[in-house]
Design a protein around this motif. Structure first.
Motif, PDB file in Angstrom:
ATOM      1  N   TYR A  59       1.109  -1.386   0.342  1.00 53.41           N
ATOM      2  CA  TYR A  59       0.132   0.113  -0.222  1.00 53.41           C
ATOM      3  C   TYR A  59       0.502   1.505   0.266  1.00 53.41           C
ATOM      4  O   TYR A  59       2.497   1.124   0.231  1.00 53.41           O
ATOM      5  N   ALA A  60       0.331   1.994  -0.267  1.00 53.99           N
ATOM      6  CA  ALA A  60       0.813   4.312  -0.098  1.00 53.99           C
ATOM      7  C   ALA A  60      -0.168   4.652   0.913  1.00 53.99           C
ATOM      8  O   ALA A  60      -1.292   4.622   1.063  1.00 53.99           O
ATOM      9  N   THR A  61       0.262   5.633   1.422  1.00 54.55           N
ATOM     10  CA  THR A  61      -0.901   6.503   1.900  1.00 54.55           C
ATOM     11  C   THR A  61      -0.288   7.898   1.388  1.00 54.55           C
ATOM     12  O   THR A  61       1.340   8.146   1.225  1.00 54.55           O
ATOM     13  N   ASP A  94       3.696  10.571   5.414  1.00 57.06           N
ATOM     14  CA  ASP A  94       4.500   9.004   6.360  1.00 57.06           C
ATOM     15  C   ASP A  94       3.418   8.965   7.499  1.00 57.06           C
ATOM     16  O   ASP A  94       4.065   9.482   8.949  1.00 57.06           O
ATOM     17  N   ARG A 110      -3.054   7.068  -7.324  1.00 58.11           N
ATOM     18  CA  ARG A 110      -2.150   7.589  -7.773  1.00 58.11           C
ATOM     19  C   ARG A 110      -2.156   8.214  -8.982  1.00 58.11           C
ATOM     20  O   ARG A 110      -1.306   8.180  -9.248  1.00 58.11           O
ATOM     21  N   VAL A 166       9.495  -0.395   3.738  1.00 60.69           N
ATOM     22  CA  VAL A 166       8.771   0.484   2.729  1.00 60.69           C
ATOM     23  C   VAL A 166      10.057  -0.493   1.611  1.00 60.69           C
ATOM     24  O   VAL A 166      10.741  -1.447   1.662  1.00 60.69           O
ATOM     25  N   ASN A 221       4.103   5.909   9.045  1.00 63.25           N
ATOM     26  CA  ASN A 221       4.543   4.602   9.400  1.00 63.25           C
ATOM     27  C   ASN A 221       4.684   4.175  10.652  1.00 63.25           C
ATOM     28  O   ASN A 221       4.957   3.106  10.638  1.00 63.25           O
ATOM     29  N   ASP A 234       9.232   2.580  -5.466  1.00 64.38           N
ATOM     30  CA  ASP A 234       7.923   3.512  -6.046  1.00 64.38           C
ATOM     31  C   ASP A 234       7.180   4.327  -4.602  1.00 64.38           C
ATOM     32  O   ASP A 234       5.955   3.898  -4.778  1.00 64.38           O
ATOM     33  N   GLY A 235       7.660   4.258  -3.315  1.00 63.03           N
ATOM     34  CA  GLY A 235       7.195   4.543  -2.326  1.00 63.03           C
ATOM     35  C   GLY A 235       6.078   3.400  -1.582  1.00 63.03           C
ATOM     36  O   GLY A 235       4.887   4.374  -0.697  1.00 63.03           O
ATOM     37  N   LEU A 236       5.945   2.493  -1.820  1.00 64.86           N
ATOM     38  CA  LEU A 236       5.345   1.615  -1.396  1.00 64.86           C
ATOM     39  C   LEU A 236       5.785   0.998  -0.204  1.00 64.86           C
ATOM     40  O   LEU A 236       6.623   0.923   0.251  1.00 64.86           O
ATOM     41  N   LEU A 237       4.831   0.403   0.987  1.00 68.72           N
ATOM     42  CA  LEU A 237       5.199  -0.285   1.910  1.00 68.72           C
ATOM     43  C   LEU A 237       4.893  -1.860   1.582  1.00 68.72           C
ATOM     44  O   LEU A 237       3.080  -1.893   1.474  1.00 68.72           O
ATOM     45  N   THR A 244      -3.701   5.958  -0.901  1.00 70.25           N
ATOM     46  CA  THR A 244      -3.766   6.171  -2.260  1.00 70.25           C
ATOM     47  C   THR A 244      -3.412   5.300  -3.427  1.00 70.25           C
ATOM     48  O   THR A 244      -3.476   4.773  -4.263  1.00 70.25           O
TER      49      THR A 244
END
Length: 191
Positions: free
Chosen positions: A64-66, A69, A190, A105, A71, A108-111, A154
């Motif tokens: 996922y992505a937010t 931050d 996104r 982490v 985290n 591509d900014g994904l978690l 997001t």
């Protein structure tokens, strides 16, 4: 005499039903393998994504992505209207061994989720450490006043285990680089 004849008929009906259900499950699994990326309506929860066969016992791999931050902040799950906290972790549930279950982490900014992120996830203004140090288990009323962001996601995808041999950071980053083949995309804001 009627009851004696009823048992074999019931056994045949049950066996036929199980055979039909098994065939439907196999057909659905084959159809899922032929899809690359599937869009799923955001109203469906990650926990409701059907898993078949041996995968049924495995926890979903969620990426996922937010928007910001979050985290180190504790996630909770809200109702569909985002007005009620439906679930939240116990203080003891936010750790894995000695470490907090914060996301990993990825590229591509994904978690990579370790806490049970879903389509209705929100974040509290409490860090994992502060949450673990609360004197008593929190209540939904207490936590409602600590909601920081009710709609933080997001991007949210449930990965297809057929394309992932392991859950390492390297394997997950390769999976992302390949375009998340077979993943069920539950949220994508996104674009």
């Amino acid at each position: 005499m009627f009851r004696k004849n009823l048992l074999p008929v019931l056994l045949i009906v049950m066996a036929t039903s199980l055979t039909i259900a098994s065939c439907n499950t196999k057909r659905k699994a084959q159809q899922a393998q032929t899809n690359t990326t599937t869009q799923v309506p955001p109203s469906e929860e990650v926990q409701q994504v059907p898993l078949t066969g041996a995968k049924r016992m495995l926890r979903p791999i969620v990426i996922y992505a937010t928007r910001n931050d979050y985290n180190n902040l504790v996630p909770v799950n809200l109702s569909a209207d985002r007005e009620t906290i439906e679930s939240f972790p116990a203080r003891s549930d936010i750790k894995q061994g000695d470490q907090f279950a914060t996301p990993i982490v990825l590229s591509d900014g994904l978690l990579y989720d370790q806490r049970g992120i879903g389509v209705n996830t929100a974040f509290l203004s409490l860090t994992y450490e502060a949450y673990s140090q609360l004197e008593h288990e929190p209540t939904t009323e207490m936590l409602k006043g600590l909601l920081l962001d009710k709609d933080p996601l997001t991007f949210l995808a449930v990965c297809n285990r057929d394309y992932l041999q392991e859950e390492s950071v390297t394997a997950l980053n390769d999976y992302i680089k390949k375009g998340l083949p077979g993943a069920q995309i539950l949220i994508d804001k996104r674009k």
